[in-house]
Write a protein that holds these residues in place. Sequence first.
Motif, PDB file in Angstrom:
ATOM      1  N   UNK A  78     -22.352  26.291  46.883  1.00  0.00           N
ATOM      2  CA  UNK A  78     -23.074  24.805  46.975  1.00  0.00           C
ATOM      3  C   UNK A  78     -22.209  23.987  46.035  1.00  0.00           C
ATOM      4  N   UNK A  79     -21.486  24.486  45.054  1.00  0.00           N
ATOM      5  CA  UNK A  79     -20.518  23.723  44.221  1.00  0.00           C
ATOM      6  C   UNK A  79     -19.263  23.275  44.822  1.00  0.00           C
ATOM      7  N   UNK A  80     -18.691  24.034  45.577  1.00  0.00           N
ATOM      8  CA  UNK A  80     -17.644  23.545  46.564  1.00  0.00           C
ATOM      9  C   UNK A  80     -18.159  22.705  47.692  1.00  0.00           C
ATOM     10  N   UNK A  86     -18.290  14.734  48.208  1.00  0.00           N
ATOM     11  CA  UNK A  86     -18.229  13.754  47.133  1.00  0.00           C
ATOM     12  C   UNK A  86     -16.743  13.133  47.147  1.00  0.00           C
ATOM     13  N   UNK A  87     -15.785  13.939  47.528  1.00  0.00           N
ATOM     14  CA  UNK A  87     -14.474  13.752  47.607  1.00  0.00           C
ATOM     15  C   UNK A  87     -14.149  13.062  48.839  1.00  0.00           C
ATOM     16  N   UNK A  88     -14.964  13.607  49.926  1.00  0.00           N
ATOM     17  CA  UNK A  88     -14.639  12.911  51.370  1.00  0.00           C
ATOM     18  C   UNK A  88     -15.105  11.728  51.394  1.00  0.00           C
ATOM     19  N   UNK A  89     -16.346  11.534  50.798  1.00  0.00           N
ATOM     20  CA  UNK A  89     -17.140  10.239  50.882  1.00  0.00           C
ATOM     21  C   UNK A  89     -16.418   9.199  50.072  1.00  0.00           C
ATOM     22  N   UNK A  90     -16.027   9.555  48.964  1.00  0.00           N
ATOM     23  CA  UNK A  90     -15.844   8.388  47.960  1.00  0.00           C
ATOM     24  C   UNK A  90     -14.090   8.308  47.589  1.00  0.00           C
ATOM     25  N   UNK A  91     -13.328   9.057  47.907  1.00  0.00           N
ATOM     26  CA  UNK A  91     -11.759   9.139  47.520  1.00  0.00           C
ATOM     27  C   UNK A  91     -11.302   7.793  47.871  1.00  0.00           C
ATOM     28  N   UNK A 103     -16.424  14.086  36.627  1.00  0.00           N
ATOM     29  CA  UNK A 103     -17.368  14.907  37.224  1.00  0.00           C
ATOM     30  C   UNK A 103     -16.942  16.213  38.021  1.00  0.00           C
ATOM     31  N   UNK A 104     -15.616  16.412  38.115  1.00  0.00           N
ATOM     32  CA  UNK A 104     -15.070  17.514  38.792  1.00  0.00           C
ATOM     33  C   UNK A 104     -15.307  18.796  37.813  1.00  0.00           C
ATOM     34  N   UNK A 105     -15.191  18.787  36.554  1.00  0.00           N
ATOM     35  CA  UNK A 105     -15.868  20.030  35.618  1.00  0.00           C
ATOM     36  C   UNK A 105     -17.068  20.533  36.156  1.00  0.00           C
TER      37      UNK A 105
END
Length: 210
Positions: A78-80, A86-91, A103-105
């Motif tokens: 689920x973390x991946x 999130x990266x796909x949606x908001x990059x 947030x990444x940590x």
Amino acid sequence: MRVNILSLTYLGNIQWFAKVCFEECVIDVGEHYVKQSFRNRCEIMASPVGRMPLAVNVVKGNSRQVMKDIRIDYSKRWQHQHRQALVSAYSNSPFFDHYWPEFEPFFERRYEFLTDLNVGLLETLLRLLGSDAAPEFSQTYIDAAAGCTDLRNAISPKPRLSQPDPSFHPESYWQVFSDIMPFEPNLSVVDLLFCEGPQSLDILRRSKIG
């Protein structure tokens, strides 16, 4: 002054954060955990199709588990999945590069308990929003009494459980797909933060009525 009783959420939505930032609140981690609720899930703007749910996998137990005792299940990735979503949606959002390192940590570290993950995210989000809110936490179940508004199950991803909230009116703001679809209200506050950055707290304030 009335006090809101809230559940502890995962990347809580704008309604939840408007309460925490601008009203008196106590967050109940001694309550019974409720499945398919914002305690372990959130909603983001994932594509032109609209909102997408993200859920933290938790270890299954009995139906009377206390929220603070819920453990996270890492047998599924689920973390991946959350990181990629999130990266796909908001990059391409204006403030993604500025805030994402914060947030990444959370998608690399393994927290044992859901409460620890949610509290860590809450503290990070309040700091990034520039809010000085310091909500109280209760380790034991709170019986709603006079002067309290019990919102533990009223702020829900299930329309049939959500309750009208006359003190909340989500103010619209620019979103990643604003050019092709209408405003999508009350997503996770990360949607607001990545899109509006330093203006986010003022938008939360204007979403609160009274």
